[in-house]
Design a protein around this motif. Structure first.
Motif, PDB file in Angstrom:
ATOM      1  N   GLN A  94       2.330  -5.934  -3.330  1.00 41.52           N
ATOM      2  CA  GLN A  94       1.213  -4.868  -3.150  1.00 41.52           C
ATOM      3  C   GLN A  94       1.126  -4.688  -1.571  1.00 41.52           C
ATOM      4  O   GLN A  94       0.632  -3.518  -1.207  1.00 41.52           O
ATOM      5  N   GLY A  95       1.444  -5.709  -0.788  1.00 44.47           N
ATOM      6  CA  GLY A  95       1.552  -5.545   0.784  1.00 44.47           C
ATOM      7  C   GLY A  95       2.413  -6.398   1.271  1.00 44.47           C
ATOM      8  O   GLY A  95       2.673  -7.483   0.783  1.00 44.47           O
ATOM      9  N   ALA A  96       2.851  -6.263   2.432  1.00 50.68           N
ATOM     10  CA  ALA A  96       3.740  -6.933   3.484  1.00 50.68           C
ATOM     11  C   ALA A  96       3.500  -6.567   4.799  1.00 50.68           C
ATOM     12  O   ALA A  96       3.216  -5.425   5.256  1.00 50.68           O
ATOM     13  N   ARG A  97       3.790  -7.944   5.725  1.00 55.72           N
ATOM     14  CA  ARG A  97       3.713  -7.736   6.940  1.00 55.72           C
ATOM     15  C   ARG A  97       4.969  -7.762   7.646  1.00 55.72           C
ATOM     16  O   ARG A  97       5.814  -8.476   7.228  1.00 55.72           O
ATOM     17  N   ARG A 115       2.517  -2.676   5.329  1.00 59.21           N
ATOM     18  CA  ARG A 115       2.704  -1.669   4.503  1.00 59.21           C
ATOM     19  C   ARG A 115       2.084  -2.022   3.036  1.00 59.21           C
ATOM     20  O   ARG A 115       2.254  -3.284   2.659  1.00 59.21           O
ATOM     21  N   VAL A 116       1.228  -1.210   2.527  1.00 65.54           N
ATOM     22  CA  VAL A 116       0.529  -1.407   1.280  1.00 65.54           C
ATOM     23  C   VAL A 116       1.189  -0.380   0.394  1.00 65.54           C
ATOM     24  O   VAL A 116       1.513   0.761   0.508  1.00 65.54           O
ATOM     25  N   ALA A 125       9.652   1.577  -1.092  1.00 66.06           N
ATOM     26  CA  ALA A 125       8.944   2.213   0.108  1.00 66.06           C
ATOM     27  C   ALA A 125       7.922   1.379   0.524  1.00 66.06           C
ATOM     28  O   ALA A 125       7.535   1.621   1.646  1.00 66.06           O
ATOM     29  N   THR A 126       7.751   0.076  -0.107  1.00 61.88           N
ATOM     30  CA  THR A 126       6.767  -0.652   0.624  1.00 61.88           C
ATOM     31  C   THR A 126       7.624  -1.889   1.383  1.00 61.88           C
ATOM     32  O   THR A 126       7.325  -2.271   2.446  1.00 61.88           O
ATOM     33  N   VAL A 127       8.878  -2.189   0.743  1.00 64.34           N
ATOM     34  CA  VAL A 127       9.507  -3.359   1.580  1.00 64.34           C
ATOM     35  C   VAL A 127      10.964  -2.826   1.477  1.00 64.34           C
ATOM     36  O   VAL A 127      11.799  -2.682   0.369  1.00 64.34           O
TER      37      VAL A 127
END
Length: 626
Positions: A94-97, A115-116, A125-127
């Protein structure tokens, strides 16, 4: 749209930009109202816009039979389709810092780079490990402790008209292609295979090198109900008024005049009646309880019976004619969208959810498939084994999928099973089928048509006439109904809510108790508890087909006659002796045929009461001797 047209237009036509606007407003509200001290940056606020509905205009509707596979605005649209395949629930990010690797950069701490997931975005695309800092252009490294995971499920949706071809109707040159719908988080497990759904989602082009796939990110899901007929055809309304004096005549005439494209009037009346009963009874209710009526026909004319069943299948809201080369329940494949999870594809029985699955000539099936069908008939669930090693799971899994359809099948009685000729009086030759398989079907009926050249000549002349002049009937019928009339009749009858009256309950309970005692004493046969369900289902179906909402004792009489006839075909006759065609003991096509049938059914009703009074324990408390 009513409060702020500009904001409404932004939400409808540019949901990504609208999400950023809501994110800014929510962040300002959190900081201004001091709701929490843990939010320092706007990127920490994750906003999801859930649409309740869309404006009812064509621009917001997407027809799955001609949807565009081109670049276009990523705005919400509404579509409707059947679920034909789905994966197990898997995880996605879902999301990452991310933190900057340069210790002197302010982005090396805090929550500046978050990024979400957005509609159409893949996991990469997120990680991934090639993101750069917006301030110093140094490499970003993920802080794994703050990764947030969610649930994801993939569903294949196809246009409802695509299933019309599975009924065996005339196939059109159109080709239908399914579209993949992504379900995330709380929407997972909200769809079931074989059901019709209305999906509100956002189209997205997913880039997975070297291909680009066109998918839908679901935002809201609602189960749709097939359109039903709310008005009775005029001809059947006239018939209902003309037959109001007898509770048996409407269904008798409806069965007598049914399927004249296949068989002449007077032939296969019992089978026609039971096919109409099964069509009227098969339905999934709002509380997800399923009503069904399985049917096994023993015949020496499988070709005509196959045509009659295929003709009846067209009246079902969902009907699938199973092909011997196809999968009956479910098959597995690997998901092609990167996760490699198990993708469960619906077979004929699951595609027919809420309707009819026509198996055809069951005597052609191999023993292992017959055993599988018998298991499903007994439990109305299908088991799917998922090997863990093949699909990236930690352990093997066994899924149970509900099978909510009625099964139609027939067997050729001319194929002798080679059993010893020591059968009980009244039993029927079922070919290679074992007795346990017939027991699983519950309702078994034999085509006992007129013996000799008369029936063959009538059927031959009818077939030739329909081949030369299709649709033209050369019979002096008082009532003529079209296929569309029968479709509307079945649809109207299926939606009726019926109530079992005490008189019908008493007759069904008394017959069941008497039959158990009589057959246990004389034949050593144990009548299962499922017979009660079959009796109630038949009585309710006859009540619906007769367009009533109260199940009368006369409906229970028809149910008892059909059920007793089925038990006789499997185990032999009992002391409740019935004629060969108990529901049609006389020719209803004659001048006074309906009156004769009513009188003979009244006599059979008295026979059932005497049988119950003799064998049912305590029957004298609710059945008077006279």
């Amino acid at each position: 749209m009513e409060i702020d047209p500009l904001l409404g237009d932004l939400v409808l036509h540019n949901p990504l930009k609208a999400t950023c606007l809501f994110q800014t407003v929510c962040f300002l509200a959190i900081k201004t109202l001091s709701l929490t001290e843990k939010v320092d940056t706007e990127s920490q606020v994750n906003v999801t816009l859930n649409f309740t509905h869309l404006p009812p205009f064509p621009e917001y509707m997407l027809d799955l039979s001609r949807f565009p596979r081109v670049y276009g605005p990523m705005r919400p649209v509404c579509m409707e389709g059947f679920v034909i395949a789905m994966t197990r629930v898997t995880k996605y990010t879902q999301g990452a810092r991310f933190l900057c690797v340069n210790d002197d950069c302010p982005c090396s701490t805090g929550f500046h780079h978050i990024r979400v997931h957005t509609p159409g975005a893949t996991e990469s695309a997120t990680v991934r490990n090639d993101f750069t800092c917006v301030i110093c252009s140094s490499q970003l490294k993920e802080d794994v402790k703050f990764r947030v995971l969610g649930d994801k499920q993939l569903v294949e949706l196809i246009h409802a008209k695509a299933l019309e071809a599975l009924k065996g109707n005339q196939q059109s040159p159109l080709r239908y292609q399914s579209v993949t719908v992504f379900l995330r988080d709380e929407l997972c497990n909200s769809m079931r295979i074989g059901r019709l759904y209305s999906v509100l989602g956002i189209p997205a082009l997913v880039h997975q090198w070297p291909t680009i796939t066109w998918n839908i990110e679901a935002n809201n899901i609602q189960q749709s109900e097939p359109k039903s007929c709310c008005k009775l055809p005029t001809k059947f309304l006239e018939l209902l008024n003309a037959t109001a004096s007898s509770p048996w005549r409407f269904s008798a005439i409806a069965a007598h005049c049914f399927g004249l494209e296949v068989a002449p009037p007077g032939l296969f009346n019992t089978v026609k009646l039971i096919l109409l009963l099964s069509l009227a009874q098969t339905k999934t209710n709002a509380n997800d309880t399923f009503q069904y009526l399985d049917l096994l026909v023993v015949t020496n004319d499988p070709l005509i019976l196959d045509r009659l069943m295929a003709h009846s299948l067209r009246l079902a809201c969902h009907g699938v004619r199973h092909q011997a080369s196809g999968e009956m329940f479910a098959s597995l494949s690997r998901d092609e969208h990167g996760a490699g999870a198990a993708n469960i594809h619906a077979g004929s029985a699951l595609l027919a959810t809420g309707g009819i699955c026509m198996l055809g000539d069951i005597s052609c099936y191999k023993k292992d498939k017959l055993d599988h069908i018998q298991s499903v008939l007994e439990s109305h669930t299908a088991s799917v084994f998922i090997p863990g090693k093949k699909f990236g799971e930690d352990a093997d899994q066994l899924l149970s999928l509900p099978v909510q359809c009625s099964f139609w099948a027939f067997t050729d009685s001319s194929q002798r099973s080679g059993k010893l000729d020591s059968s009980a009086l009244g039993t029927v030759e079922t070919g290679p089928l074992p007795l346990q398989f017939s027991e699983a079907f519950g309702l078994v009926v034999e085509c006992r048509e007129r013996v000799g050249q008369q029936a063959q000549l009538a059927q031959t002349l009818h077939t030739l006439q329909q081949a030369v002049h299709p649709g033209i009937l050369n019979y002096p019928l008082c009532w003529e109904f079209s296929t569309q009339d029968y479709t509307e009749l079945v649809s109207y009858a299926r939606d009726l809510q019926v109530e079992l009256l005490p008189a019908a309950k008493t007759l069904i309970h008394g017959y069941y108790m008497a039959s158990r005692r009589a057959r246990t004493q004389s034949q050593g046969v144990k009548i299962s508890l499922s017979s009660i369900k079959l009796l109630i289902s038949l009585a309710e179906a006859h009540c619906k087909l007769s367009l009533r909402t109260k199940v009368l004792e006369e409906d229970a009489v028809i149910a008892v006659l059909l059920c007793e006839n089925a038990v006789t075909l499997k185990h032999g006759a009992s002391t409740l002796f019935l004629p060969p065609e108990p529901t049609f003991p006389s020719d209803v096509g004659e001048a006074d045929g309906l009156h004769k049938r009513d009188m003979m059914l009244d006599e059979l009703h008295q026979s059932i009461l005497r049988f119950t009074y003799t064998y049912a324990p305590g029957a004298d408390t609710y059945i008077t001797e006279e």
